[in-house]
Design a protein around this motif. Structure first.
Motif, PDB file in Angstrom:
ATOM      1  N   PHE A   1      31.408  45.746  38.032  1.00 55.89           N
ATOM      2  CA  PHE A   1      32.212  46.110  36.863  1.00 55.89           C
ATOM      3  C   PHE A   1      33.177  47.268  37.088  1.00 55.89           C
ATOM      4  O   PHE A   1      34.022  47.529  36.227  1.00 55.89           O
TER       5      PHE A   1
ATOM      6  N   HIS B   1      34.640  50.650  36.657  1.00 58.51           N
ATOM      7  CA  HIS B   1      34.457  51.601  35.552  1.00 58.51           C
ATOM      8  C   HIS B   1      34.698  50.932  34.196  1.00 58.51           C
ATOM      9  O   HIS B   1      34.851  51.617  33.183  1.00 58.51           O
ATOM     10  N   ASN B   2      34.720  49.609  34.172  1.00 61.76           N
ATOM     11  CA  ASN B   2      35.095  48.897  32.951  1.00 61.76           C
ATOM     12  C   ASN B   2      34.068  48.995  31.825  1.00 61.76           C
ATOM     13  O   ASN B   2      34.399  48.742  30.663  1.00 61.76           O
TER      14      ASN B   2
ATOM     15  N   THR C   1      34.548  51.782  28.599  1.00 59.08           N
ATOM     16  CA  THR C   1      35.803  51.327  28.017  1.00 59.08           C
ATOM     17  C   THR C   1      36.157  52.090  26.748  1.00 59.08           C
ATOM     18  O   THR C   1      35.280  52.593  26.043  1.00 59.08           O
TER      19      THR C   1
ATOM     20  N   PHE D   1      34.149  42.157  31.265  1.00 59.61           N
ATOM     21  CA  PHE D   1      34.020  43.476  31.875  1.00 59.61           C
ATOM     22  C   PHE D   1      34.231  43.522  33.384  1.00 59.61           C
ATOM     23  O   PHE D   1      34.300  44.614  33.953  1.00 59.61           O
ATOM     24  N   THR D   2      34.320  42.378  34.052  1.00 59.71           N
ATOM     25  CA  THR D   2      34.471  42.413  35.497  1.00 59.71           C
ATOM     26  C   THR D   2      35.725  43.182  35.909  1.00 59.71           C
ATOM     27  O   THR D   2      36.734  43.186  35.200  1.00 59.71           O
ATOM     28  N   LYS D   3      35.655  43.809  37.071  1.00 58.85           N
ATOM     29  CA  LYS D   3      36.813  44.557  37.567  1.00 58.85           C
ATOM     30  C   LYS D   3      37.850  43.630  38.195  1.00 58.85           C
ATOM     31  O   LYS D   3      38.964  44.055  38.502  1.00 58.85           O
TER      32      LYS D   3
ATOM     33  N   GLU E   1      40.524  40.378  38.417  1.00 50.94           N
ATOM     34  CA  GLU E   1      41.501  39.738  37.539  1.00 50.94           C
ATOM     35  C   GLU E   1      41.186  38.244  37.493  1.00 50.94           C
ATOM     36  O   GLU E   1      41.326  37.543  38.495  1.00 50.94           O
TER      37      GLU E   1
END
Length: 281
Positions: A43, A45-46, A49, A113-115, A117
């Motif tokens: 994740f 730092h997502n 948030t 939430f995954t970092k 795209e």
């Protein structure tokens, strides 16, 4: 296969069609093993948030998970279980056609939430959450309702009149569905949904009294649960002001309105103090 690849494939395939089948999964609910490095790997730092809806969604999931009355007690739902098993485990179960609640929600959380795209991540996450909500999972009801409110209940009346009328009718259907979803999570005692309903009802003269009553309930709920601290401060102040300014229209006693006026002052003072302390650090 890297997380990006498996999630991208998942998102593109599910966006066109979300199946309704369901199969069995492991009955045991092992204690999840979570480390900071594992969380960062998936994740970034997502999870930290600033998105209010996403923060509140995680709060709702956590509250349901720890509730002794939750009908979903045996479901392994949430970030710890995603990290413990790894993204590939949850994606594989979904790709195999499994539609158990924990599979739907955890894959939606991965997409949100995954970092990485991921193409059509938001759309696919919404579809998964809607499927979970339709299975009776109230935190998903909250997410779907919030998404409807922010993305689907805005009509551009600057367009042609016939188009505006069509959109208006569509919006009415979505609004009814959204209110139903808010009511479901409000019935579970979730303060953010109680605030939404209260503000919605208090915006109309016909339902003003009901709206103010719901707002009073929401304020009571959020003040008596420390998990809401820092999450609903703004909503609490707005609700108290609504009661102060509109209470006399429904015959609310002046003493009661003054109590909420004092609550507003108290909350603003606390926020001001917290802001000053934060500046000193």
């Amino acid at each position: 296969m890297r997380l990006l690849g498996i999630l991208a494939a998942l998102s593109l395939s599910l966006f066109s069609s979300i199946a309704a089948s369901e199969s069995n999964s492991p009955a045991e609910k092992p204690f999840p093993e979570v480390t900071f490095d594992k969380v960062q790997e998936i994740f970034g730092h997502n999870l930290d948030t600033d998105d209010t809806v996403l923060k509140t969604l995680l709060l709702a999931i956590g509250m349901d998970h720890t509730s002794t009355e939750s009908p979903h007690a045996n479901e392994r739902i949430g970030i710890p279980y995603i990290v413990h098993e790894g993204p590939g485990y949850w994606v594989a179960r979904l790709k195999s056609g499994e539609r158990k609640l924990e599979v739907l929600v955890n894959n939606a959380l991965l997409l949100l939430f995954t970092k990485e795209e991921i193409p059509k991540a938001q759309e696919t996450a919404f579809a998964l959450m809607k499927s979970a909500a339709d299975k009776g999972y109230w935190p998903a009801d909250y997410y779907v309702a919030e998404s409807n409110l922010s993305k689907r209940l805005t009509v551009d009346y600057t367009e042609g009149s016939s188009s505006a009328r069509v959109m208006d009718e569509k919006s009415k259907v979505i609004a009814k569905d959204t209110m139903t979803r808010y009511n479901r999570c409000a019935d579970m005692g979730f303060a953010p949904c109680q605030y939404r309903i209260g503000f919605w009802l208090s915006n109309s003269t016909k339902t003003l009294k009901d709206g103010l009553d719901v707002l009073r309930t929401a304020i009571h709920t959020s003040r008596n649960d420390t998990r809401y601290q820092g999450v609903l401060d703004g909503a609490l102040i707005m609700a108290a002001k609504e009661i102060v300014f509109k209470g006399d229209q429904v015959g609310m006693d002046k003493v009661v309105r003054e109590e909420y006026a004092n609550l507003v002052k108290q909350q603003l003072a606390m926020l001001g103090k917290a802001a000053k302390e934060s500046e000193k650090k």
